[in-house]
Structure formats: C-alpha cells, structure tokens
Design a protein around this motif. Structure first.
Motif, PDB file in Angstrom:
ATOM      1  N   GLN A 106       0.840  -1.187   0.000  1.00  0.00           N
ATOM      2  CA  GLN A 106       0.000   0.000   0.000  1.00  0.00           C
ATOM      3  C   GLN A 106       0.883   1.248   0.000  1.00  0.00           C
ATOM      4  N   ILE A 107       0.278   2.369  -0.321  1.00  0.00           N
ATOM      5  CA  ILE A 107       1.011   3.630  -0.281  1.00  0.00           C
ATOM      6  C   ILE A 107       0.928   4.190   1.132  1.00  0.00           C
ATOM      7  N   GLY A 108       2.072   4.394   1.772  1.00  0.00           N
ATOM      8  CA  GLY A 108       2.121   4.907   3.151  1.00  0.00           C
ATOM      9  C   GLY A 108       2.219   6.403   3.148  1.00  0.00           C
ATOM     10  N   GLY A 109       2.164   7.122   4.360  1.00  0.00           N
ATOM     11  CA  GLY A 109       2.464   6.564   5.655  1.00  0.00           C
ATOM     12  C   GLY A 109       1.346   5.774   6.332  1.00  0.00           C
ATOM     13  N   PHE A 110       1.828   4.798   7.072  1.00  0.00           N
ATOM     14  CA  PHE A 110       0.949   3.832   7.691  1.00  0.00           C
ATOM     15  C   PHE A 110       0.733   4.152   9.161  1.00  0.00           C
ATOM     16  N   HIS A 111      -0.547   4.055   9.567  1.00  0.00           N
ATOM     17  CA  HIS A 111      -0.901   4.089  10.979  1.00  0.00           C
ATOM     18  C   HIS A 111      -1.231   2.664  11.411  1.00  0.00           C
ATOM     19  N   HIS A 255       6.917   3.971  -4.271  1.00  0.00           N
ATOM     20  CA  HIS A 255       6.003   5.028  -3.815  1.00  0.00           C
ATOM     21  C   HIS A 255       6.217   5.231  -2.322  1.00  0.00           C
ATOM     22  N   ASP A 256       5.512   6.185  -1.736  1.00  0.00           N
ATOM     23  CA  ASP A 256       5.662   6.457  -0.312  1.00  0.00           C
ATOM     24  C   ASP A 256       5.463   5.177   0.499  1.00  0.00           C
ATOM     25  N   GLN A 257       6.427   4.859   1.349  1.00  0.00           N
ATOM     26  CA  GLN A 257       6.312   3.722   2.261  1.00  0.00           C
ATOM     27  C   GLN A 257       7.033   4.054   3.553  1.00  0.00           C
ATOM     28  N   TYR A 258       6.253   4.433   4.546  1.00  0.00           N
ATOM     29  CA  TYR A 258       6.828   4.747   5.850  1.00  0.00           C
ATOM     30  C   TYR A 258       5.745   4.603   6.913  1.00  0.00           C
ATOM     31  N   VAL A 259       6.164   4.393   8.137  1.00  0.00           N
ATOM     32  CA  VAL A 259       5.209   4.283   9.234  1.00  0.00           C
ATOM     33  C   VAL A 259       5.159   5.605   9.998  1.00  0.00           C
ATOM     34  N   VAL A 260       4.026   5.848  10.617  1.00  0.00           N
ATOM     35  CA  VAL A 260       3.821   7.051  11.424  1.00  0.00           C
ATOM     36  C   VAL A 260       3.889   6.644  12.898  1.00  0.00           C
ATOM     37  N   PRO A 261       4.882   7.142  13.648  1.00  0.00           N
ATOM     38  CA  PRO A 261       5.092   6.673  15.024  1.00  0.00           C
ATOM     39  C   PRO A 261       4.425   7.547  16.085  1.00  0.00           C
TER      40      PRO A 261
END
Length: 291
Positions: A106-111, A255-261
């Motif tokens: 999926q396209i992040g940022g991920f919650h 594509h954007d891939q990162y987690v939201v901390p």
C-alpha cells in the motif's frame, strides 16, 4: 525482571539484550547456538531451534516462569502457535518484532489501524512472503487470551553494524562513483536506527506497554534527500538513474512507504528525527569503507 529473549545475539536484538543487562534485568537468551553468546557470564543461554516442535530447548523454557518474553525471531504462523502453546501459563507479557511489511505494498504513511490482526483471516494456501508471515504471526498472537501482547512494527533498521549492509551498498557505489539506480526520488521513506530500536524494545518492556506500535524516526523524507545526504558524506555529486526494474535497491521504493510513530511518541517515548542520525551514520560508514 526475569526476561526471556528468543534471539538476541545479532544486530538490534543484541543491543536490546545489552541494554536490559545494563538496566539490571535477569536475562536468558534462547538461540540455535550458531553464533557465540556475546554475554557469557551475564546471561543464561538455552540452546533452542524454534522451528523444531520437539526440540529439547522448549523443556528448558517451560521449566521457568518469565516476567516478560521478547521474541525477535518469529516469522511464521507455526512458530507463533508453538510459542503460544509453550508459554501458556508461564508469562503474562509477550513482546515481538513485527514489521512495516504487514501493510503490504500500500502507499504509506501507515498508521497502526491500517492493518488489524484481529480481523485478518489466514489463508493457508497463500504464498508466505516475509510480510505475509508477519501478518499471520500477529493474527495468531493477538487473537489469544493467555498473555498480553505487544508488536513492534519497524521499518528498515539501519546502523553501523547492520549485517545486511543495505546502506553500506549505497556507500560503496558512491565511493566507486558507480551509477545508483532508484525507483522514485520523490517517494517518501523513513527508517529506524538500531540503537533506537533497542531503546524502544527495552522501554516498552519496562513500562509494560501493550498493543501494536509503529516505531521509526518521526520524519519521512523523499529519497532525493537520502541521495543528498549521501553526496554530502562522500563529498561529490552522484550518478543517479531512475528505473522501473532494478536488480538490487534495498532502500529505494516505488512510492511512499513509511510508518507514522505518533502513538509511540504520545505514550512518552522520545523519537529522534532521521536528520539527527542518518547523515552522521553515512559519514561514519564512508570513513570506514574508504580505508
């Protein structure tokens, strides 16, 4: 506290064990014994192959009660089910390393709510990739009621001693002035430093944190920023080519891939921005690899 660590002789797992010992905890590590125990005289050591259901090490695990268990090497549903069966009645808290990979492509940022293990249905016919394995592990562990569970969803972990040498790969190419191939310079990414991952693991254990937690640097950047920091580290402009197909691009994403901390920060854990450690890490690695 009396803590069992499954794994603990490599990379950030090793850092976490060191920190637990520094904080005065009684630590037992359980490993296959392929690596020498770096904590001889400071930890107990159980020889255990977690992939073998009837391995004798499980009896040693079951011979004691544990205040907390940290599993850094759980990759499959079968391993999670085995751990559940073995630890039933022996601990109240289990912590384990999950991954940003549970969010798939999926396209992040991920919650954290972007993947819910409580509603996930395991398909026994599906191919078990790394991400699918972690999804199934989460599903198994969060649906049981025998102990409280905490999952650490890390992105890529980097540090001087990263045995996979993902950042080292780019440093070496830059030093040789070789072409660096990337998927997308505008794709936002973030990472976590190995020492910060260890800090968070220990903080969560000591504060009895429960549930699912993204943990990474609290700053996502476009991959072009990673390239800029790399150019600063090696002291010259890089040859960068954007391509759709690349043989090996361990840090670049399409594509954007990162987690939201945010959840971890709101609980009180201090997170450092990427800019506070990534450029310095690149400079240290550049110096080391230049020798």
């Amino acid at each position: 506290m009396k803590i069992l660590v499954l794994g603990g002789t490599n990379f950030f797992g090793k850092k976490a064990v060191q920190l637990l010992l520094d904080h005065g905890h009684q630590v037992t590590i359980a490993t296959r014994g392929n690596k020498k125990n770096p904590f001889v005289g400071r930890t107990s050591h159980i020889l255990l192959d977690v992939e073998q259901e009837d391995h004798s090490g499980w009896k040693e695990v079951q011979a004691q009660r544990w205040d907390a268990v940290f599993n850094n090497i759980c990759y499959t549903r079968e391993e999670a089910e085995r751990m559940l069966e073995v630890l039933r009645g022996l601990t109240d808290r289990v912590y384990f390393t999950s991954s940003m990979a549970v969010y798939g492509d999926q396209i992040g940022g991920f919650h954290e709510e972007d993947f819910d293990p409580m509603t996930y249905i395991i398909d026994p016919t599906i191919e078990i990739t790394y991400g699918e394995g972690k999804r199934q592990v989460e599903s198994v562990l969060f649906k049981q009621n025998d102990f409280k569970v905490t999952a650490f969803r890390f992105p890529i972990v980097l540090d001087d001693d990263d045995y996979t040498q993902r950042l080292h790969h780019y440093i070496d190419k830059a030093l040789k002035n070789e072409v660096i191939e990337v998927y997308n310079l505008d794709a936002h990414v973030n990472y976590i430093k190995g020492t910060m991952a260890a800090d968070f693991i220990v903080w969560a254990i000591e504060n009895a944190i429960e549930g699912i937690l993204n943990i990474s640097s609290n700053q996502s950047v476009p991959f072009s920023q990673i390239i800029s920091w790399l150019e600063e580290a090696v002291g010259h402009q890089l040859q960068v080519v954007v391509k759709d197909e690349i043989d090996y691009a361990p840090l670049s994403t399409r594509h954007d891939q990162y987690v939201v901390p945010d959840k971890a920060e709101n609980l009180g854990f201090q997170i450092n921005p990427l800019a506070e450690w990534m450029p310095d890490l690149m400079k240290r690695l550049t110096k080391e690899r230049s020798r």
